[in-house]
Design an enzyme around this catalytic site. Structure first.
Site, PDB file in Angstrom:
ATOM      1  N   TRP A  99       1.020  -1.218  -0.098  1.00  0.00           N
ATOM      2  CA  TRP A  99      -0.120   0.188   0.002  1.00  0.00           C
ATOM      3  C   TRP A  99       0.773   1.134   0.111  1.00  0.00           C
ATOM      4  CZ3 TRP A  99      -4.287  -1.504  -1.798  1.00  0.00           C
ATOM      5  CH2 TRP A  99      -4.871  -2.689  -1.600  1.00  0.00           C
ATOM      6  N   ASP A 169      -1.659   6.708   6.414  1.00  0.00           N
ATOM      7  CA  ASP A 169      -2.865   5.600   5.671  1.00  0.00           C
ATOM      8  C   ASP A 169      -3.095   4.696   7.091  1.00  0.00           C
ATOM      9  OD1 ASP A 169      -4.486   3.451   4.914  1.00  0.00           O
ATOM     10  OD2 ASP A 169      -2.860   3.324   2.905  1.00  0.00           O
ATOM     11  N   LYS A 193     -12.019  -1.954   6.815  1.00  0.00           N
ATOM     12  CA  LYS A 193     -11.198  -2.942   7.675  1.00  0.00           C
ATOM     13  C   LYS A 193     -11.794  -3.041   9.067  1.00  0.00           C
ATOM     14  CE  LYS A 193      -8.691  -3.608   4.090  1.00  0.00           C
ATOM     15  NZ  LYS A 193      -7.747  -2.528   3.524  1.00  0.00           N
TER      16      LYS A 193
END
Ligand SMILES: *Cc1c(COP(=O)(O)O)cnc(C)c1O
Length: 359
Positions: A99, A169, A193
């Site tokens: 990511w 993030d 998530k």
């Protein structure tokens, strides 16, 4: 059979959140309409957004001067919105996995990108620390980090003291422990998530950092548009925001992020201890950086041929989503806020039973 949901994302939500969402799909607030068919401008929806924002601020103790907005496009769209809004000349990125790399790739289209640290050579099994493994360049516009690396199972547990804004993030560890929001310029993540179904992104941004780049920013990609519009410049993901609100109410009622941290530590310790004491399984991440959200482990060399059998065995016992990401292999148990410790114990029982029969 009872299922134990270890999916990495979209992932487990509290049962009562799902039941209340289902109720709202049938009849939202006893108003005779489904939440799927009301206007986002309906007078009973504005309070939903307002309360969700207020609970974000309360639960995370967000100081004055920050805005909370809900967007579409996932965390992946933020990878480009962040440089669009903040990168004038140069940005610093810490490369801690897939990511982080994707975020960095997008930024390269907007200016100079410095990779200040990377654990790529060790297959991202650890997290570089500011001050120790790298220095933050004071002349960069911001430092971008990924606090929890969902795929590699590593996590950064401390907030960074930085001379430049830190943009994080936090897709997969938001609300899992207390954080000091004042140390960040912006925090963002896909909600699927630890908070809500897929389809809504949360952004916490320090207002006075906006409006400093000289480029034209398309309306929809400008954070100020969504701050000014109260997340309703265009049609927001109504249902997802409602479910996020239900999750936030649940979080608060459970005791907030302090209580979540306590439970998450207990769950992670239980599982890591079982892995560390096993003859058959071994963890992949460096101990001090092991994630409390995504527990990655593999079979020891001599048992590697049994990996598929273990997945089959665990599946037959109700375990869901424990196959590791293809880049790491082996197994990954995602143990987000809503996952009860009983599910962790069920997985450990499964591992022990399999080990007894096969090792
Ligand atoms: C899942 C994930 C993403 C991607 O999120 P999307 O909402 O699918 O774009 C980004 N960063 C992290 C840390 C993730 O876990």
């Amino acid at each position: 059979m009872k299922k134990h949901n270890f999916n990495a994302g979209p992932s487990i939500l509290p049962r009562e959140v799902i039941e209340k969402t289902a109720q709202a799909v049938l009849d939202f607030e006893n108003d005779g309409l489904s939440i799927l068919e009301i206007s986002h401008r309906a007078k009973n929806f504005q309070p939903i957004v307002d309360e969700a924002v207020a609970l974000f601020k309360e639960i995370l103790n967000i100081p004055e001067g920050y805005s909370v907005i809900f967007l579409g496009g996932g965390a992946s769209l933020e990878f480009c919105m962040v440089p669009f809004n903040f990168l004038e000349k140069k940005a610093a990125y810490v490369n801690t996995g897939v990511w982080a790399k994707k975020a960095m790739k997008e930024a390269k289209g907007f200016g100079e990108v410095v990779e200040v640290a990377s654990s790529a050579n060790d297959n991202f099994t650890w997290v570089p620390k500011a001050g120790k493994d790298y220095q933050i360049p004071a002349d960069a516009d911001y430092l971008h980090i990924t606090t929890n690396n969902t795929i590699f199972g590593t996590e950064l547990f401390s907030d960074i003291d930085s001379p430049i804004p830190v943009i994080a993030d936090m897709s997969s560890d938001i609300f899992s422990r207390p954080i000091d929001v004042s140390k960040y310029g912006m925090i963002y993540g896909g909600a699927q998530k630890n908070l809500a179904p897929a389809g809504v992104t949360f952004v916490i941004v320090k207002n006075d950092l906006l409006g400093k780049v000289s480029r034209y920013i398309p309306t929809m990609l400008d954070y100020r548009t969504h701050i000014d519009g109260g997340s309703m410049f265009n049609t927001p993901p109504v249902l997802q925001i409602y479910t996020a609100l239900l999750s936030l109410r649940w979080l608060k009622a459970q005791g907030g992020v302090k209580e979540m941290e306590k439970r998450n530590i207990a769950k992670a310790e239980l599982l890591y201890n079982a892995i560390d004491n096993s003859k058959m399984f071994v963890g992949t991440a460096r101990k001090e950086d092991r994630s409390r959200m995504n527990v990655c482990f593999v079979m020891k060399e001599q048992y590697a041929h049994l990996a598929d059998d273990f997945i089959k065995f665990a599946t037959s016992k109700g375990m869901v989503g424990i196959k590791g990401h293809r880049l790491v292999g082996g197994f990954r148990a995602s143990i987000y806020n809503a996952l009860p410790i009983e599910s962790v114990q069920a997985l450990i029982d499964c591992m022990n039973e399999f080990e007894k029969a096969n090792a």
